[in-house]
Scaffold this motif. Structure first.
Motif, PDB file in Angstrom:
ATOM      1  N   THR A  70       0.806  -1.220   0.000  1.00 16.38           N
ATOM      2  CA  THR A  70       0.000   0.000   0.000  1.00 16.38           C
ATOM      3  C   THR A  70       0.838   1.267   0.000  1.00 16.38           C
ATOM      4  O   THR A  70       0.335   2.333  -0.334  1.00 16.38           O
ATOM      5  CB  THR A  70      -0.933   0.024   1.230  1.00 16.38           C
ATOM      6  N   GLY A  71       2.104   1.171   0.389  1.00 22.30           N
ATOM      7  CA  GLY A  71       2.978   2.333   0.396  1.00 22.30           C
ATOM      8  C   GLY A  71       3.649   2.500  -0.954  1.00 22.30           C
ATOM      9  O   GLY A  71       3.899   1.520  -1.666  1.00 22.30           O
ATOM     10  N   GLU A  72       3.929   3.739  -1.327  1.00 20.85           N
ATOM     11  CA  GLU A  72       4.578   3.993  -2.615  1.00 20.85           C
ATOM     12  C   GLU A  72       5.900   3.227  -2.705  1.00 20.85           C
ATOM     13  O   GLU A  72       6.756   3.337  -1.826  1.00 20.85           O
ATOM     14  CB  GLU A  72       4.820   5.496  -2.791  1.00 20.85           C
ATOM     15  N   PHE A  73       6.014   2.414  -3.731  1.00 20.82           N
ATOM     16  CA  PHE A  73       7.179   1.583  -4.042  1.00 20.82           C
ATOM     17  C   PHE A  73       7.382   0.394  -3.106  1.00 20.82           C
ATOM     18  O   PHE A  73       8.442  -0.229  -3.120  1.00 20.82           O
ATOM     19  CB  PHE A  73       8.463   2.414  -4.153  1.00 20.82           C
ATOM     20  N   ASP A  74       6.380   0.035  -2.274  1.00 16.42           N
ATOM     21  CA  ASP A  74       6.436  -1.251  -1.558  1.00 16.42           C
ATOM     22  C   ASP A  74       6.704  -2.342  -2.579  1.00 16.42           C
ATOM     23  O   ASP A  74       6.075  -2.367  -3.645  1.00 16.42           O
ATOM     24  CB  ASP A  74       5.085  -1.568  -0.890  1.00 16.42           C
ATOM     25  N   GLU A  93       5.452  -4.373  -7.287  1.00 16.77           N
ATOM     26  CA  GLU A  93       5.794  -3.097  -6.679  1.00 16.77           C
ATOM     27  C   GLU A  93       4.572  -2.192  -6.786  1.00 16.77           C
ATOM     28  O   GLU A  93       3.961  -2.090  -7.853  1.00 16.77           O
ATOM     29  CB  GLU A  93       6.992  -2.476  -7.394  1.00 16.77           C
ATOM     30  N   ALA A  95       3.069   1.303  -7.131  1.00 19.84           N
ATOM     31  CA  ALA A  95       3.524   2.628  -7.567  1.00 19.84           C
ATOM     32  C   ALA A  95       2.385   3.358  -8.259  1.00 19.84           C
ATOM     33  O   ALA A  95       1.626   2.753  -9.030  1.00 19.84           O
ATOM     34  CB  ALA A  95       4.715   2.498  -8.516  1.00 19.84           C
ATOM     35  N   ASP A  96       2.257   4.629  -7.979  1.00 16.77           N
ATOM     36  CA  ASP A  96       1.247   5.477  -8.616  1.00 16.77           C
ATOM     37  C   ASP A  96      -0.164   4.914  -8.463  1.00 16.77           C
ATOM     38  O   ASP A  96      -0.994   5.010  -9.369  1.00 16.77           O
ATOM     39  CB  ASP A  96       1.580   5.686 -10.099  1.00 16.77           C
ATOM     40  N   GLY A  97      -0.430   4.282  -7.299  1.00 15.32           N
ATOM     41  CA  GLY A  97      -1.762   3.774  -7.007  1.00 15.32           C
ATOM     42  C   GLY A  97      -2.095   2.428  -7.606  1.00 15.32           C
ATOM     43  O   GLY A  97      -3.245   1.986  -7.530  1.00 15.32           O
ATOM     44  N   THR A 172       9.544   4.020   1.067  1.00 13.36           N
ATOM     45  CA  THR A 172       8.909   5.250   1.544  1.00 13.36           C
ATOM     46  C   THR A 172       8.190   5.145   2.881  1.00 13.36           C
ATOM     47  O   THR A 172       7.649   6.153   3.352  1.00 13.36           O
ATOM     48  CB  THR A 172       7.881   5.758   0.514  1.00 13.36           C
TER      49      THR A 172
END
Length: 193
Positions: A70-74, A93, A95-97, A172
């Motif tokens: 759920t986090g950006e770039f997880d 990954e 990214a961008d939702g 992030t």
């Protein structure tokens, strides 16, 4: 396929925590962890959490896992490493939702290929890499789907020692936890298609 024991690998960078529960490996990533080498962003990150064991030419390795990305770039999946400037990470990954399925291939500098895989969110996923004398073949699937998707056919040296295994990173945010459900080794795929 033969099971690779969780305690037979070595971490590239130790995670915040790791524990074995009912044959799974539960790992928490450190905030700021990542793997990237220069391209476009100019930075170098070499602090991913990858648990690696030897991978020979003619072998394959599979990693099964699940997590809440759920986090950006997880990110999580499978890491293949020859040295600090020659490695591949493949997996999902966020990214961008969107949840993406892709690979970063690094040979002096990193590239990134990715496509959306939102339908795989919440599923257990499996990544598979086959090592040929001059290439890696990377495939993925959701564990409840028998069809493999080709992620990447990438050049990779066959004349060096290589290690591979499960990885995760959280560039992030704190608190990314991934449960690795399987780690196996077997013969390499004989065909690309």
């Amino acid at each position: 396929m033969e099971t690779v024991a969780w305690d037979s690998g070595s971490w590239t960078t130790a995670p915040v925590s790791s524990s074995i529960a009912e044959s799974t490996l539960i790992v928490e990533a450190a905030e700021g962890s990542d793997a990237w080498l220069r391209t476009a962003y100019g930075f170098v990150h070499d602090d991913e959490h990858a648990l690696l064991a030897p991978l020979a030419v003619g072998e394959s390795m599979e990693v099964g896992f699940r997590g809440e990305f759920t986090g950006e770039f997880d990110q999580a999946g499978l890491f293949v490493r020859a040295d600090a400037e020659t490695w591949v990470k493949a997996g999902v990954e966020f990214a961008d939702g969107h949840l993406g399925l892709g690979a970063v291939v690094t040979n002096g500098a990193s590239d990134w290929s990715v496509g959306r895989a939102d339908e795989w969110a919440g599923h257990e996923l499996v990544l598979r890499v086959s090592r040929w004398k001059d290439a890696l073949i990377i495939r993925a699937r959701a564990n409840d789907d028998t069809e493999w998707r080709l992620v990447r056919l990438a050049p990779f040296p066959g004349d060096v020692e290589v290690t591979a295994g499960p990885f995760l990173a959280a560039p992030t945010r704190p608190g990314l936890v991934v449960t690795f459900t399987s780690w196996t080794r077997g013969p390499a795929d004989l065909e690309i298609h």
